[in-house]
Design a protein around this motif. Structure first.
Motif, mmCIF file in Angstrom:
data_model
loop_
_atom_site.group_PDB
_atom_site.id
_atom_site.type_symbol
_atom_site.label_atom_id
_atom_site.label_comp_id
_atom_site.label_asym_id
_atom_site.label_seq_id
_atom_site.Cartn_x
_atom_site.Cartn_y
_atom_site.Cartn_z
ATOM 1 N N PRO A 100 0.845 -1.277 0.032
ATOM 2 C CA PRO A 100 0.091 0.096 -0.192
ATOM 3 C C PRO A 100 0.802 1.236 -0.007
ATOM 4 O O PRO A 100 0.504 2.197 -0.725
ATOM 5 C CB PRO A 100 -0.662 -0.047 1.367
ATOM 6 N N PHE A 101 1.967 1.162 0.473
ATOM 7 C CA PHE A 101 2.569 2.564 0.678
ATOM 8 C C PHE A 101 4.065 2.319 0.110
ATOM 9 O O PHE A 101 4.930 3.178 0.365
ATOM 10 C CB PHE A 101 2.778 3.154 2.367
ATOM 11 N N GLY A 102 4.384 1.285 -0.575
ATOM 12 C CA GLY A 102 5.739 1.086 -1.136
ATOM 13 C C GLY A 102 5.749 -0.313 -1.677
ATOM 14 O O GLY A 102 4.874 -0.458 -2.384
ATOM 15 N N GLN A 103 7.172 -0.638 -1.690
ATOM 16 C CA GLN A 103 7.287 -2.084 -2.457
ATOM 17 C C GLN A 103 8.130 -3.021 -1.575
ATOM 18 O O GLN A 103 8.983 -2.634 -0.717
ATOM 19 C CB GLN A 103 7.803 -1.983 -3.744
ATOM 20 N N ARG A 104 7.977 -4.328 -1.863
ATOM 21 C CA ARG A 104 8.686 -5.393 -0.974
ATOM 22 C C ARG A 104 9.467 -6.233 -2.005
ATOM 23 O O ARG A 104 8.928 -6.784 -2.948
ATOM 24 C CB ARG A 104 7.715 -6.152 -0.220
ATOM 25 N N PHE A 105 10.726 -6.458 -1.707
ATOM 26 C CA PHE A 105 11.472 -7.410 -2.682
ATOM 27 C C PHE A 105 11.858 -8.694 -1.487
ATOM 28 O O PHE A 105 12.195 -8.576 -0.454
ATOM 29 C CB PHE A 105 12.638 -6.887 -2.897
ATOM 30 N N ILE A 106 11.608 -10.075 -2.183
ATOM 31 C CA ILE A 106 11.992 -11.249 -1.292
ATOM 32 C C ILE A 106 13.064 -11.890 -1.941
ATOM 33 O O ILE A 106 12.863 -12.143 -2.987
ATOM 34 C CB ILE A 106 10.816 -11.966 -0.802
ATOM 35 N N PHE A 107 14.144 -12.010 -1.490
ATOM 36 C CA PHE A 107 15.257 -12.713 -1.863
ATOM 37 C C PHE A 107 15.587 -14.054 -1.397
ATOM 38 O O PHE A 107 15.802 -14.125 -0.084
ATOM 39 C CB PHE A 107 16.572 -11.793 -2.052
ATOM 40 N N GLU A 108 15.590 -15.045 -2.132
ATOM 41 C CA GLU A 108 15.946 -16.460 -1.667
ATOM 42 C C GLU A 108 16.878 -17.331 -2.513
ATOM 43 O O GLU A 108 16.885 -16.840 -3.654
ATOM 44 C CB GLU A 108 14.830 -17.308 -1.263
ATOM 45 N N GLY A 109 17.753 -18.230 -2.221
ATOM 46 C CA GLY A 109 18.453 -18.990 -3.194
ATOM 47 C C GLY A 109 19.357 -17.983 -3.828
ATOM 48 O O GLY A 109 20.175 -17.242 -3.261
ATOM 49 N N PRO A 110 19.613 -18.554 -5.008
ATOM 50 C CA PRO A 110 20.609 -17.812 -6.098
ATOM 51 C C PRO A 110 20.317 -16.324 -5.879
ATOM 52 O O PRO A 110 21.468 -15.421 -5.968
ATOM 53 C CB PRO A 110 20.269 -18.278 -7.507
ATOM 54 N N SER A 111 19.289 -15.696 -5.959
ATOM 55 C CA SER A 111 18.991 -14.251 -6.073
ATOM 56 C C SER A 111 19.687 -13.556 -4.706
ATOM 57 O O SER A 111 20.117 -12.495 -4.643
ATOM 58 C CB SER A 111 17.327 -14.118 -5.845
ATOM 59 N N LEU A 112 19.339 -14.097 -3.476
ATOM 60 C CA LEU A 112 20.149 -13.755 -2.125
ATOM 61 C C LEU A 112 21.595 -13.896 -2.453
ATOM 62 O O LEU A 112 22.244 -12.694 -1.928
ATOM 63 C CB LEU A 112 19.674 -14.629 -1.043
ATOM 64 N N ASP A 113 22.257 -14.502 -2.710
ATOM 65 C CA ASP A 113 23.588 -14.708 -3.390
ATOM 66 C C ASP A 113 24.132 -13.616 -3.999
ATOM 67 O O ASP A 113 25.080 -12.905 -3.746
ATOM 68 C CB ASP A 113 24.012 -16.094 -3.812
#
Length: 130
Positions: A100-113
């Motif tokens: 509602p007031f922004g954005q969220r990113f979730i990183f796991e696995g290769p994207s976290l690296d």
């Protein structure tokens, strides 16, 4: 037990936790990952009786959730930004999860690296500047 006291130790198990940063700069997030790596490699031990061989801890980062609000969230691309004196950015290959007031990113696995390596690079640059 040798000496005037008995010592009980934990010799196994899994503990879960989370670290929450608010109003951080990207190099500070990189510092957290750097410290986790150092602890995981045995450079730092935690708790009591470290000189007696205790305190060895393994740390694994399983996910990173970044929420950006206000001006940091206003972008057409997936970009992690900070609002420090010399603002930095990491362009990432991720789709934001609009909030509602922004954005969220979730990183796991290769994207976290990938994000972790970029944060460590920013940390290195910050220490070279100072």
């Amino acid at each position: 037990a040798h000496g005037p006291f008995e010592m009980e130790t934990l010799s196994g198990g899994i503990l879960y936790g989370e670290v929450i940063l608010r109003n951080y700069q990207l190099w500070q997030a990189g510092l957290i990952f750097f410290l986790f790596d150092q602890i995981d490699q045995g450079m730092f031990r935690l708790g009591f009786a470290k000189s007696r061989g205790l305190g060895r801890v393994r740390i694994q980062s399983t996910s990173l959730i970044v929420e950006q609000f206000g001006p940091l969230a206003r972008t057409d691309q997936a970009v992690l930004r900070d609002s420090g004196e010399s603002p930095r950015e990491i362009k990432i290959e991720a789709r934001p999860d609009p909030q509602p007031f922004g954005q969220r990113f979730i990183f796991e696995g290769p994207s976290l690296d990938q994000v972790k390596q970029e944060l460590l690079k920013i940390l290195t640059e910050e220490f070279e500047r100072s």
